[in-house]
Write an enzyme that holds these catalytic residues in place. Structure first.
Site, short mmCIF file in Angstrom:
data_model
loop_
_atom_site.label_atom_id
_atom_site.label_comp_id
_atom_site.label_asym_id
_atom_site.label_seq_id
_atom_site.Cartn_x
_atom_site.Cartn_y
_atom_site.Cartn_z
N SER A 1 0.91 -1.00 -0.01
CA SER A 1 0.08 0.26 0.03
C SER A 1 0.67 1.30 -0.07
O SER A 1 1.57 1.59 1.10
CB SER A 1 -0.89 -0.09 1.19
N HIS B 1 -1.27 -1.25 -4.21
CA HIS B 1 -2.68 -0.85 -3.41
C HIS B 1 -2.50 0.78 -3.36
O HIS B 1 -1.69 1.39 -2.90
CB HIS B 1 -2.69 -1.41 -2.38
N ASP C 1 -4.47 4.09 -1.85
CA ASP C 1 -5.49 4.52 -0.87
C ASP C 1 -6.32 5.81 -1.28
O ASP C 1 -5.32 6.82 -0.92
CB ASP C 1 -5.24 4.34 0.56
N MET D 1 -8.74 8.96 0.19
CA MET D 1 -9.51 9.27 1.28
C MET D 1 -10.15 10.44 1.03
O MET D 1 -9.25 11.56 0.77
CB MET D 1 -8.45 9.21 2.55
N HIS E 1 -8.39 1.92 -4.36
CA HIS E 1 -9.31 1.71 -2.89
C HIS E 1 -10.07 3.04 -2.62
O HIS E 1 -9.39 3.81 -1.94
CB HIS E 1 -8.49 1.13 -1.89
N MET F 1 -11.92 5.25 -0.57
CA MET F 1 -12.67 5.57 0.57
C MET F 1 -13.34 7.01 0.67
O MET F 1 -12.99 7.82 1.20
CB MET F 1 -11.65 5.53 1.79
N MET G 1 -12.02 -5.07 5.10
CA MET G 1 -11.24 -4.20 5.97
C MET G 1 -11.06 -4.97 7.25
O MET G 1 -11.84 -5.27 7.88
CB MET G 1 -11.93 -2.83 6.18
N ASP H 1 -7.14 -5.90 4.13
CA ASP H 1 -6.42 -4.74 4.04
C ASP H 1 -6.67 -4.15 5.33
O ASP H 1 -7.48 -3.79 5.93
CB ASP H 1 -7.47 -3.69 3.11
C1 DX5 Z 1 -6.52 1.82 5.58
C2 DX5 Z 1 -6.01 1.66 4.18
C3 DX5 Z 1 -5.05 0.44 3.98
C4 DX5 Z 1 -3.49 1.03 4.80
C5 DX5 Z 1 -3.07 -0.28 5.22
O1 DX5 Z 1 -7.28 2.77 5.61
O2 DX5 Z 1 -7.12 1.21 3.55
O3 DX5 Z 1 -4.90 0.11 2.59
O4 DX5 Z 1 -2.91 1.71 3.62
O5 DX5 Z 1 -2.05 0.23 5.78
P1 DX5 Z 1 -1.30 -0.85 6.92
O6 DX5 Z 1 -0.79 -2.00 5.98
O7 DX5 Z 1 -0.15 0.09 7.34
O8 DX5 Z 1 -2.17 -1.11 7.76
ZN ZN Z 2 -6.81 0.24 1.21
#
Ligand code: DX5
Ligand code: ZN
Length: 224
Positions: free
Chosen positions: A9, A34, A36, A38, A67, A69, A138, A176
């Site tokens: 990620s 991956h 993310d 947000m 991903h 969010m 998750m 994840d």
């Molecule tokens: C959390 C993200 C994850 C995050 C995982 O909201 O969706 O993808 O990057 O990070 P680690 O592996 O550090 O928990």
């Molecule tokens: Zn993620």
């Protein structure tokens, strides 16, 4: 022997040296990157947008596993596809029209993923499971990297895997949040196909070696 995919990620990468970190990942056995996204509404944190995803696309040779969010994901999916996403995973909790969105993604030529927060039951996917390429469970509350793995997720993985096997589907289960070398084996044994690993890869002393150590894990189980 069970084969699985590893998706580092990028949230845990050094954004001051993004191209360097991506080139490093290109030279590992990692399978996907991956990514993310947000929005500060669906989750408390804000990460980055489409322009940074296009920069990642330029430097990363792995498929971008985006991903989202974000609330109202249908408003943004096309722009993330344009930025270079190969997979788009949206949250089941963030839209009233999961079925429509899955079909939109598939007809746009990307893999369609649906993510579930820790409190959301896998049973809610019963009527759309056939249509989904990737279910992202998750294993932390989304919004931040570096959190602790929620062990209850192992039951969700098993329950979902049973449904997938029973219906003879090819849907991948992606896990994840809080995944590391110490718990990867039990997550894979429960039935996971894809491990997302942020801090455990990028914040480790030698990320390349950490990726190899992940990929060396062997589980005597079904093939994906
Ligand atoms: C959390 C993200 C994850 C995050 C995982 O909201 O969706 O993808 O990057 O990070 P680690 O592996 O550090 O928990
Ligand atoms: Zn993620």
């Amino acid at each position: 022997m069970k084969k699985f995919l590893l998706a580092p990620s990028v949230l845990a990468a050094d954004f001051g040296h993004l191209s360097r970190d991506l080139e490093m990942i290109n030279n590992t056995e990692a399978d996907w990157l991956h990514v993310d996204i947000m929005d500060g509404r669906f989750v408390p944190n804000i990460s980055f947008g489409q322009n940074i995803v296009s920069v990642m696309k330029k430097h990363c040779q792995l498929p971008l596993d985006v991903h989202l969010m974000i609330v109202d994901p249908e408003r943004y999916v096309d722009s993330f596809i344009e930025a270079g996403a190969e997979h788009i995973t949206f949250h089941f909790e963030a839209t009233n029209h999961a079925h429509r969105l899955i079909h939109h993604l598939k007809s746009s030529g990307v893999k369609a993923g649906v993510a579930l927060n820790p409190q959301t039951s896998v049973d809610l996917l019963d009527d759309i499971l056939e249509d989904i390429d990737i279910v992202c469970l998750m294993s932390v509350n989304p919004g931040f990297g570096g959190q602790k793995f929620i062990y209850r997720t192992l039951h969700k993985i098993k329950a979902l895997k049973d449904k997938i096997i029973e219906r003879n589907l090819k849907t991948l289960i992606e896990i994840d949040g809080g995944v590391g070398l110490q718990n990867a084996e039990s997550i894979l044994e429960a039935g996971a196909d894809v491990l997302v690993a942020g801090s455990s890869v990028f914040k480790s002393e030698n990320p390349t070696e950490t990726v190899s150590r992940f990929k060396a894990i062997q589980i005597a189980n079904y093939d994906i």
